[in-house]
Design a protein around this motif. Sequence first.
Motif, PDB file in Angstrom:
ATOM      1  N   GLN A 243      32.102 -47.209  -2.735  1.00 42.80           N
ATOM      2  CA  GLN A 243      30.975 -47.448  -3.631  1.00 42.80           C
ATOM      3  C   GLN A 243      29.657 -47.106  -2.953  1.00 42.80           C
ATOM      4  O   GLN A 243      28.755 -46.533  -3.575  1.00 42.80           O
ATOM      5  N   LYS A 244      29.541 -47.438  -1.678  1.00 42.94           N
ATOM      6  CA  LYS A 244      28.328 -47.130  -0.933  1.00 42.94           C
ATOM      7  C   LYS A 244      28.137 -45.615  -0.824  1.00 42.94           C
ATOM      8  O   LYS A 244      27.018 -45.105  -0.985  1.00 42.94           O
ATOM      9  N   THR A 245      29.243 -44.885  -0.551  1.00 47.72           N
ATOM     10  CA  THR A 245      29.159 -43.428  -0.454  1.00 47.72           C
ATOM     11  C   THR A 245      28.711 -42.813  -1.768  1.00 47.72           C
ATOM     12  O   THR A 245      27.834 -41.935  -1.804  1.00 47.72           O
ATOM     13  N   ALA A 246      29.308 -43.276  -2.895  1.00 48.57           N
ATOM     14  CA  ALA A 246      28.913 -42.749  -4.204  1.00 48.57           C
ATOM     15  C   ALA A 246      27.449 -43.046  -4.493  1.00 48.57           C
ATOM     16  O   ALA A 246      26.716 -42.201  -5.028  1.00 48.57           O
ATOM     17  N   SER A 247      27.007 -44.240  -4.129  1.00 49.52           N
ATOM     18  CA  SER A 247      25.613 -44.622  -4.382  1.00 49.52           C
ATOM     19  C   SER A 247      24.653 -43.754  -3.576  1.00 49.52           C
ATOM     20  O   SER A 247      23.626 -43.297  -4.093  1.00 49.52           O
ATOM     21  N   ILE A 248      24.977 -43.494  -2.296  1.00 47.03           N
ATOM     22  CA  ILE A 248      24.107 -42.664  -1.457  1.00 47.03           C
ATOM     23  C   ILE A 248      24.058 -41.233  -1.980  1.00 47.03           C
ATOM     24  O   ILE A 248      22.993 -40.610  -2.058  1.00 47.03           O
ATOM     25  N   LEU A 249      25.225 -40.694  -2.341  1.00 45.16           N
ATOM     26  CA  LEU A 249      25.280 -39.323  -2.853  1.00 45.16           C
ATOM     27  C   LEU A 249      24.443 -39.165  -4.116  1.00 45.16           C
ATOM     28  O   LEU A 249      23.752 -38.167  -4.315  1.00 45.16           O
ATOM     29  N   GLY A 250      24.515 -40.171  -5.003  1.00 46.29           N
ATOM     30  CA  GLY A 250      23.800 -40.069  -6.268  1.00 46.29           C
ATOM     31  C   GLY A 250      22.337 -40.431  -6.187  1.00 46.29           C
ATOM     32  O   GLY A 250      21.557 -40.099  -7.097  1.00 46.29           O
ATOM     33  N   ALA A 251      21.921 -41.112  -5.117  1.00 43.47           N
ATOM     34  CA  ALA A 251      20.546 -41.581  -5.033  1.00 43.47           C
ATOM     35  C   ALA A 251      19.607 -40.557  -4.403  1.00 43.47           C
ATOM     36  O   ALA A 251      18.400 -40.752  -4.394  1.00 43.47           O
ATOM     37  N   SER A 252      20.126 -39.481  -3.861  1.00 45.81           N
ATOM     38  CA  SER A 252      19.296 -38.487  -3.206  1.00 45.81           C
ATOM     39  C   SER A 252      18.486 -37.692  -4.228  1.00 45.81           C
ATOM     40  O   SER A 252      19.035 -37.146  -5.194  1.00 45.81           O
ATOM     41  N   GLY A 253      17.168 -37.621  -4.003  1.00 45.67           N
ATOM     42  CA  GLY A 253      16.327 -36.815  -4.896  1.00 45.67           C
ATOM     43  C   GLY A 253      16.672 -35.345  -4.822  1.00 45.67           C
ATOM     44  O   GLY A 253      16.684 -34.639  -5.841  1.00 45.67           O
ATOM     45  N   ASP A 254      16.974 -34.850  -3.609  1.00 42.76           N
ATOM     46  CA  ASP A 254      17.347 -33.431  -3.479  1.00 42.76           C
ATOM     47  C   ASP A 254      18.643 -33.141  -4.214  1.00 42.76           C
ATOM     48  O   ASP A 254      18.794 -32.089  -4.853  1.00 42.76           O
ATOM     49  N   ALA A 255      19.595 -34.080  -4.121  1.00 42.26           N
ATOM     50  CA  ALA A 255      20.847 -33.892  -4.844  1.00 42.26           C
ATOM     51  C   ALA A 255      20.610 -33.887  -6.352  1.00 42.26           C
ATOM     52  O   ALA A 255      21.222 -33.110  -7.092  1.00 42.26           O
ATOM     53  N   ALA A 256      19.724 -34.766  -6.825  1.00 44.80           N
ATOM     54  CA  ALA A 256      19.428 -34.800  -8.266  1.00 44.80           C
ATOM     55  C   ALA A 256      18.831 -33.475  -8.718  1.00 44.80           C
ATOM     56  O   ALA A 256      19.189 -32.925  -9.779  1.00 44.80           O
ATOM     57  N   ARG A 257      17.915 -32.924  -7.936  1.00 45.19           N
ATOM     58  CA  ARG A 257      17.327 -31.636  -8.315  1.00 45.19           C
ATOM     59  C   ARG A 257      18.371 -30.521  -8.245  1.00 45.19           C
ATOM     60  O   ARG A 257      18.349 -29.588  -9.058  1.00 45.19           O
ATOM     61  N   ALA A 258      19.299 -30.630  -7.276  1.00 46.52           N
ATOM     62  CA  ALA A 258      20.350 -29.613  -7.188  1.00 46.52           C
ATOM     63  C   ALA A 258      21.278 -29.693  -8.397  1.00 46.52           C
ATOM     64  O   ALA A 258      21.731 -28.670  -8.924  1.00 46.52           O
ATOM     65  N   VAL A 259      21.601 -30.936  -8.853  1.00 41.88           N
ATOM     66  CA  VAL A 259      22.415 -31.082 -10.064  1.00 41.88           C
ATOM     67  C   VAL A 259      21.679 -30.516 -11.266  1.00 41.88           C
ATOM     68  O   VAL A 259      22.240 -29.798 -12.103  1.00 41.88           O
ATOM     69  N   GLU A 260      20.373 -30.827 -11.367  1.00 39.18           N
ATOM     70  CA  GLU A 260      19.575 -30.337 -12.500  1.00 39.18           C
ATOM     71  C   GLU A 260      19.536 -28.808 -12.496  1.00 39.18           C
ATOM     72  O   GLU A 260      19.592 -28.171 -13.555  1.00 39.18           O
ATOM     73  N   GLY A 261      19.446 -28.214 -11.307  1.00 38.15           N
ATOM     74  CA  GLY A 261      19.378 -26.760 -11.216  1.00 38.15           C
ATOM     75  C   GLY A 261      20.726 -26.109 -10.996  1.00 38.15           C
ATOM     76  O   GLY A 261      20.783 -24.905 -10.730  1.00 38.15           O
ATOM     77  N   ALA A 262      21.815 -26.898 -11.069  1.00 37.94           N
ATOM     78  CA  ALA A 262      23.176 -26.358 -10.887  1.00 37.94           C
ATOM     79  C   ALA A 262      23.302 -25.613  -9.556  1.00 37.94           C
ATOM     80  O   ALA A 262      23.910 -24.553  -9.459  1.00 37.94           O
ATOM     81  N   ASP A 263      22.707 -26.176  -8.483  1.00 37.14           N
ATOM     82  CA  ASP A 263      22.740 -25.562  -7.160  1.00 37.14           C
ATOM     83  C   ASP A 263      24.043 -25.965  -6.450  1.00 37.14           C
ATOM     84  O   ASP A 263      24.104 -26.953  -5.726  1.00 37.14           O
ATOM     85  N   THR A 264      25.091 -25.191  -6.677  1.00 46.02           N
ATOM     86  CA  THR A 264      26.418 -25.512  -6.142  1.00 46.02           C
ATOM     87  C   THR A 264      26.430 -25.518  -4.614  1.00 46.02           C
ATOM     88  O   THR A 264      27.043 -26.390  -3.985  1.00 46.02           O
ATOM     89  N   ASP A 265      25.748 -24.564  -3.996  1.00 46.32           N
ATOM     90  CA  ASP A 265      25.764 -24.474  -2.534  1.00 46.32           C
ATOM     91  C   ASP A 265      25.176 -25.724  -1.893  1.00 46.32           C
ATOM     92  O   ASP A 265      25.721 -26.269  -0.923  1.00 46.32           O
ATOM     93  N   TYR A 266      24.055 -26.200  -2.421  1.00 49.42           N
ATOM     94  CA  TYR A 266      23.441 -27.394  -1.832  1.00 49.42           C
ATOM     95  C   TYR A 266      24.342 -28.614  -2.017  1.00 49.42           C
ATOM     96  O   TYR A 266      24.534 -29.401  -1.094  1.00 49.42           O
ATOM     97  N   LEU A 267      24.882 -28.755  -3.235  1.00 50.36           N
ATOM     98  CA  LEU A 267      25.725 -29.911  -3.500  1.00 50.36           C
ATOM     99  C   LEU A 267      26.967 -29.911  -2.608  1.00 50.36           C
ATOM    100  O   LEU A 267      27.419 -30.956  -2.136  1.00 50.36           O
ATOM    101  N   THR A 268      27.515 -28.704  -2.388  1.00 55.04           N
ATOM    102  CA  THR A 268      28.688 -28.612  -1.519  1.00 55.04           C
ATOM    103  C   THR A 268      28.337 -29.020  -0.085  1.00 55.04           C
ATOM    104  O   THR A 268      29.048 -29.803   0.556  1.00 55.04           O
ATOM    105  N   ALA A 269      27.210 -28.503   0.412  1.00 56.83           N
ATOM    106  CA  ALA A 269      26.794 -28.850   1.767  1.00 56.83           C
ATOM    107  C   ALA A 269      26.467 -30.336   1.876  1.00 56.83           C
ATOM    108  O   ALA A 269      26.806 -31.001   2.873  1.00 56.83           O
ATOM    109  N   TRP A 270      25.827 -30.905   0.851  1.00 56.76           N
ATOM    110  CA  TRP A 270      25.471 -32.335   0.860  1.00 56.76           C
ATOM    111  C   TRP A 270      26.726 -33.209   0.839  1.00 56.76           C
ATOM    112  O   TRP A 270      26.852 -34.170   1.590  1.00 56.76           O
ATOM    113  N   GLY A 271      27.669 -32.840  -0.003  1.00 52.38           N
ATOM    114  CA  GLY A 271      28.877 -33.644  -0.107  1.00 52.38           C
ATOM    115  C   GLY A 271      29.745 -33.581   1.132  1.00 52.38           C
ATOM    116  O   GLY A 271      30.391 -34.562   1.501  1.00 52.38           O
ATOM    117  N   LYS A 272      29.757 -32.410   1.815  1.00 53.46           N
ATOM    118  CA  LYS A 272      30.602 -32.283   3.015  1.00 53.46           C
ATOM    119  C   LYS A 272      30.185 -33.247   4.119  1.00 53.46           C
ATOM    120  O   LYS A 272      30.993 -33.604   4.975  1.00 53.46           O
TER     121      LYS A 272
END
Length: 492
Positions: free
Chosen positions: A60-89
């Motif tokens: 739950q903590k991991t999911a919360s951290i992944l979803g709380a990132s502003g950069d990740a939110a902008r990457a989701v909004e812009g469909a930036d697959t490369d950033y999301l992949t690097a962030w999730g790894k």
Amino acid sequence: MKLYWKVLITAMLPLFLVLGLGMYQVNRSVRIHEESVAEENRLKVSLLRFRLSSFLKEMQKTASILGASGDAARAVEGADTDYLTAWGKLFLDGGGTYRILFTDLDGTVLSRPHDPFRFGDSLRSHPAVRSAAEGRDVAAFYEIEGFFSIVCAAPVKLYGEIPVGTVMVAAPVSPALLASFVSGTSLDLLVEPEGYPPAASFDGTCGRSFLSLDPELVHEGIPMKRVLVFFPDDLAITPLTELHSNLVIAVGFFFIALPLGLFLMLRRHLRPYARLMENLLHLSDKDADLPGVRERLEAEDGNARNEVSAVTAAVARILKMLEEKIALLEWTSRTDALTQVNNRLHLDRVLQREIGCIEREDPPLSVLILDLDHFKDINDTFGHQAGDGVLRKTAGILSSVVGGRGSVGRWGGEEFLVILPGTGLDNAFLLAEEIRCEVERGDFGITRYVTVSIGVAQAVAGDTPVSLVRRADVGLYRAKAGGRNRTVLGER
């Protein structure tokens, strides 16, 4: 009543009394052993529950951290697959336990960091995605990517308020995952969800005793058909059953063969039986001295030149066997099978006794609680046999350093407790440092250093065993938090 009848009855009664006393002591030892095993199993199940709860909280903590990132939110909004992949790894564990998926609000997969070349498919109909897209955190059992998994999902929010997608952290319920939960406990775990094949930490042929377990973690998604915890076989009970069988045979022998032989021979051999009766009558005492009686019977047998010597020798052999079995039972009831030091049950008794002594006489009393640093990594890297070897080696170091100054025992898992009667806080701290240095210098047969963290506490007025160990445990916690491989005083 004729004299030989009186002698016969008088000679037989003590024999039956000693056998009855032996049966009583065996049954009592069995009860004590069973209670010890039950308490040990209860502690193991409590540890298992804690691990399950901690694992879910970490997800739950991991999911919360992944979803709380502003950069990740902008990457989701812009469909930036490369950033999301690097962030999730960054959050994937080395063992491949986690699977991470990012989706937009429509359920389209934007990234799978664990499988970076798969994206673009839709999970719109998945319940976890729908709930997370509505802004709700999810922790449930679901199927994901064809595997029955523990799933934690959370919304990805832009500026902390605007949902733009979802993130899911999933852990497939596999034998390896279940084995990690029961690592070091000798337990086995079987999980069978409704509509899915069961997963187990063993080969499925286990016929041991088991306990039905409610994980009490998540109650959504796919329901559980059953969750079973299997306990290890109790090998120590075998000598008890053998002893019981031997005693039953002995009782049968004394009831049939011996009375008949005595009846035929007593009129000519009253004097030797009178001496045997005198020795055996001592066994009816409450605190019977079994070794002393056996030694007298053996001496009587060595000096005898008549038929009664066979009876005397038989009784002496039975008493010797009884002494050996009782000694074995007493040893197994207070000794940890893996490390050959005291177990927790015996440590509790020693600590209770020493607390009582300081209440009457006020001598100093200190305790050390030790925990092997990164022990799970040792098991994961070198295997559980190597981990068991580390535990045994650590116990040997403790016994060698402490010697006759106190009691050493395994408190649970990779934790050890040292009870030091007559030792003040300063000397206890010095002894703890000596132990820590010996462990650090020790050769454990693995290609890494082994270290321990130690908490130290001295008993004060009004202390109980629980409060004393708790204060030492505070020192252990601070040692862990301060970087491990150190000794820290607990609360005074």
